[in-house]
Design an enzyme around this catalytic site. Structure first.
Site, PDB file in Angstrom:
ATOM      1  N   TYR A   1      -3.297   5.260   8.708  1.00  0.00           N
ATOM      2  CA  TYR A   1      -2.734   3.918   8.481  1.00  0.00           C
ATOM      3  C   TYR A   1      -1.589   3.760   9.475  1.00  0.00           C
ATOM      4  O   TYR A   1      -0.419   3.851   9.131  1.00  0.00           O
ATOM      5  CB  TYR A   1      -2.253   3.814   7.038  1.00  0.00           C
TER       6      TYR A   1
ATOM      7  N   TYR B   1       0.844  -1.193   0.000  1.00  0.00           N
ATOM      8  CA  TYR B   1       0.000   0.000   0.000  1.00  0.00           C
ATOM      9  C   TYR B   1       0.879   1.243   0.000  1.00  0.00           C
ATOM     10  O   TYR B   1       1.938   1.265   0.633  1.00  0.00           O
ATOM     11  CB  TYR B   1      -0.927  -0.030   1.233  1.00  0.00           C
TER      12      TYR B   1
END
Ligand code: NAI
Length: 286
Positions: free
Chosen positions: A182, A172
């Site tokens: 995140y 990612y």
């Protein structure tokens, strides 16, 4: 001759692992999956009861067959690693041979070899915490489940991957750009995974003629992503800002995995391939 794939990290029909399995099955591969031990019973009973039948339909109208489901916990390399409380936990005690080394041995005993290894799993217990508030244990757990798990899988499977075979993982963009939300060391875990992709490509390429790549995927409403809590916002952001203004489908990642596993990609190794509607290339939101 048909190829055989082992896909680690399939526990429902919503994630990238499932879509990759389907794309590989559509291309003629035999499918084996590794399912996280605590999710195994629900996954297997749902499969049996036909709950996934609609999502099993392949482009030619047939249903994807999963030849075998292996219980797997990729944070444990072998039995010696497993602490007592896990050994006696009733979700784990009901299954056996789920450490990485044992799963590789079981696949070898059952099928001899594979051609394609896919790592589609991640876990970060403190993912909702900012990095500045992440504990040492939370950080190390994120790296153990999301980065070292790939090294371990490749290490134990590479002796049974046929030369010319292909291995891939999912990463990612938070590894290289700031994605607030995140957290928990997951951004660090993806950075490690991408760096390891290059070094493992060298080692597995030289020693076993196996290719190693990672797909940097755009946002998908999977079970894991929903747990992070900002997935709808990331999908909206991508539709608003990416060069291609459409929702990303898991099948687009699956198709890229099938390409990477095929002879069409025979010179591609050590790379991060973006399958994200081009969002990674933007410098500002517009
Ligand atoms: P998912 O929930 O379908 O897949 C994650 C899987 O990991 C689950 O099946 C879970 O049971 C399994 N898992 C967790 N800990 C495990 C362990 N210790 N041993 C074995 N299995 C374990 O979710 P998703 O999103 O499809 O995730 C697959 C990969 O895609 C992950 O690497 C994720 O980071 C990556 N990814 C996901 C994006 C998204 O927006 N959904 C974006 C970019 C990358």
């Amino acid at each position: 001759k048909g190829k055989r794939a082992f896909i680690a990290g399939v526990a429902d029909d919503n994630g990238y692992g499932w879509a990759i399995a389907k794309a590989l099955a559509a291309a003629g591969a035999e499918i084996l999956v590794g399912t996280w031990v605590p999710a195994l019973n629900i996954f297997e009973s749902s499969l049996r009861r036909g709950k996934f039948d609609e999502s099993r339909v392949l482009p030619d109208g047939s249903l994807m067959e999963i030849t075998k489901v292996y219980p797997l916990d990729a944070v444990f390399d072998n039995l010696e690693d497993v602490p007592e409380d896990i050994k006696t936990n009733k979700r784990y005690a009901g299954s056996s041979k789920w450490t990485v080394q044992e799963v590789a041995e079981s696949v070898k005993n059952d099928f001899g070899s594979i051609d394609i290894l896919v790592h589609s799993l991640a876990n970060g217990p403190e993912v909702t915490k900012p990095l500045l508030e992440t504990s040492r244990n939370g950080y190390l757990a994120a790296l153990s489940a999301s980065s070292y798990s790939y090294i371990s899988l490749l290490k134990h499977f590479v002796p049974i991957i046929n030369p010319g075979g292909s291995s891939l993982s999912l990463t990612y963009i938070a590894s290289e750009k700031i994605i607030p939300g995140y957290g928990g060391g997951m951004s660090s875990a993806k950075a490690a995974l991408e760096s390891d992709t290059r070094v493992l490509a060298f080692e597995a390429g030289r020693k076993h003629r196996v290719r190693v790549n990672t797909i940097s995927a755009g946002p998908l409403r999977s079970r894991a992503a929903k747990a992070i809590g900002f997935i709808d916002m990331m999908i909206d952001y991508s539709i608003a800002n990416a060069p291609l203004q459409k929702e990303l489908s898991a099948d687009e990642v699956g198709n890229t995995a099938a390409f990477l596993a095929s002879p069409l990609a025979s010179a591609i190794t050590g790379t991060v391939i973006y399958v994200d509607n081009g969002l990674h290339a933007m410098g500002v939101g517009v």
